[in-house]
Design an enzyme around this catalytic site. Sequence first.
Site, PDB file in Angstrom:
ATOM      1  N   LYS A 167      31.501 117.656  48.532  1.00 50.50           N
ATOM      2  CA  LYS A 167      31.536 118.272  47.191  1.00 50.50           C
ATOM      3  C   LYS A 167      32.710 118.134  46.470  1.00 50.50           C
ATOM      4  O   LYS A 167      32.472 117.754  45.038  1.00 50.50           O
ATOM      5  CB  LYS A 167      31.529 119.761  47.642  1.00 50.50           C
ATOM      6  CG  LYS A 167      30.204 120.269  48.118  1.00 50.50           C
ATOM      7  CD  LYS A 167      30.249 121.720  48.670  1.00 50.50           C
ATOM      8  CE  LYS A 167      28.889 122.062  49.454  1.00 50.50           C
ATOM      9  NZ  LYS A 167      29.143 123.225  50.298  1.00 50.50           N
ATOM     10  N   GLN A 208      32.837 128.359  51.984  1.00 49.29           N
ATOM     11  CA  GLN A 208      32.144 127.637  52.981  1.00 49.29           C
ATOM     12  C   GLN A 208      31.870 128.422  54.008  1.00 49.29           C
ATOM     13  O   GLN A 208      32.536 128.822  54.853  1.00 49.29           O
ATOM     14  CB  GLN A 208      32.845 126.285  53.186  1.00 49.29           C
ATOM     15  CG  GLN A 208      31.970 125.289  54.055  1.00 49.29           C
ATOM     16  CD  GLN A 208      30.780 124.746  53.412  1.00 49.29           C
ATOM     17  OE1 GLN A 208      30.417 124.569  52.160  1.00 49.29           O
ATOM     18  NE2 GLN A 208      29.621 124.342  53.965  1.00 49.29           N
ATOM     19  N   ASP A 243      27.065 129.424  44.438  1.00 53.81           N
ATOM     20  CA  ASP A 243      26.292 129.383  45.770  1.00 53.81           C
ATOM     21  C   ASP A 243      25.036 130.273  45.546  1.00 53.81           C
ATOM     22  O   ASP A 243      24.111 130.146  46.493  1.00 53.81           O
ATOM     23  CB  ASP A 243      26.921 129.824  46.963  1.00 53.81           C
ATOM     24  CG  ASP A 243      27.349 128.745  47.614  1.00 53.81           C
ATOM     25  OD1 ASP A 243      26.937 127.612  47.774  1.00 53.81           O
ATOM     26  OD2 ASP A 243      28.705 128.656  48.567  1.00 53.81           O
TER      27      ASP A 243
HETATM   28  N1  GUN Z   1      27.019 126.314  54.771  1.00 54.27           N
HETATM   29  C1  GUN Z   1      25.835 125.708  54.989  1.00 54.27           C
HETATM   30  N2  GUN Z   1      25.477 125.535  53.701  1.00 54.27           N
HETATM   31  C2  GUN Z   1      26.191 126.078  52.726  1.00 54.27           C
HETATM   32  C3  GUN Z   1      26.118 126.003  51.465  1.00 54.27           C
HETATM   33  O1  GUN Z   1      25.259 125.825  50.813  1.00 54.27           O
HETATM   34  N3  GUN Z   1      26.976 126.900  50.864  1.00 54.27           N
HETATM   35  C4  GUN Z   1      28.179 127.358  51.523  1.00 54.27           C
HETATM   36  N4  GUN Z   1      29.188 127.918  50.852  1.00 54.27           N
HETATM   37  N5  GUN Z   1      28.327 127.340  52.683  1.00 54.27           N
HETATM   38  C5  GUN Z   1      27.305 126.681  53.455  1.00 54.27           C
END
Ligand code: GUN
Length: 294
Positions: A52, A96, A119
């Site tokens: 990311k 995350q 998110d």
């Molecule tokens: N863990 C797995 N997928 C995601 C996501 O799309 N966002 C976040 N913050 N954590 C994750």
Amino acid sequence: MTILDGKKISNQIKDEIAIEVASMKERGEKVPHLAAVLVGTDGASLTYVGSKVRSCKRIGFESTLHHLPSETTEKELLQLVHQLNEDPNIDGYIVQLPLPKHIDEQEVLMAVHPDKDVDGFHPTNFGKMALDMETFISATPYGIMELLRRYKVDTEGKHAVIIGRSHIVGRPISILMSQKGKAANATVTLAHSRTKNIKELTLQADIIVSALGVPHFLKADMVKTGAVIIDVGITRVEDATKEKGYYITGDVDFEAVSKKASYITPVPGGVGPMTIAMLLKNTLLARERHRKNA
Ligand code: GUN
């Protein structure tokens, strides 16, 4: 059979965003700034967050990574969340998941300001999504919808069977695919761990979205000829013969299922890269909203 090439489409989306960012810079505007919070040392999370942050650099976003130790308390994490909520430089941020077991995930996600929740996990944003209101749509379901749209996959009136009811994939994609609109208007069945005779359902499906995290769960004898297959599973399987000591695989027995499918996503290179592209798109939207409201 057509491969739904998430890597290619995500690169297209990133290029489109990079053009936007370049014109923001030309106009002397602030560029989008995404922050990511990572607690602990989970290998997969480190990979995702790293990816990311790298993508932000590539398209001209600013990014900040807050990497906290595994022993971080919920209180300390909430302090950082409040700090990010207040920081006018940060347009959007993610925490995350998964978080270490001693931290209440729901408490943390509720503390993220909905205007910065790129998110789309906050109840306000999830609720807006469910009510067809404009909001941040969670990156993975948003990525699946965008992939279907860009390949012009016909979903209208089709039977979509979603496997998995997680808050971040199964549940939201079941809502989005049943809504009015492009890549939607499907008749949706949401299957999960308590579903009986799942094969009976998948054999009726025109579209299958598998978000289970069980390698090779979906076999060729569970799939109708011509079905559209979306594989959201990303599981690391230990393998000493690989350089990294593992390989990545999805929920679908790709080799056999691809012979019956009309469209199929590969793993890696399918839904995964789309998730990152849509997170960036949400961050761009957050910046535009903040500019308008400034
Ligand atoms: N863990 C797995 N997928 C995601 C996501 O799309 N966002 C976040 N913050 N954590 C994750």
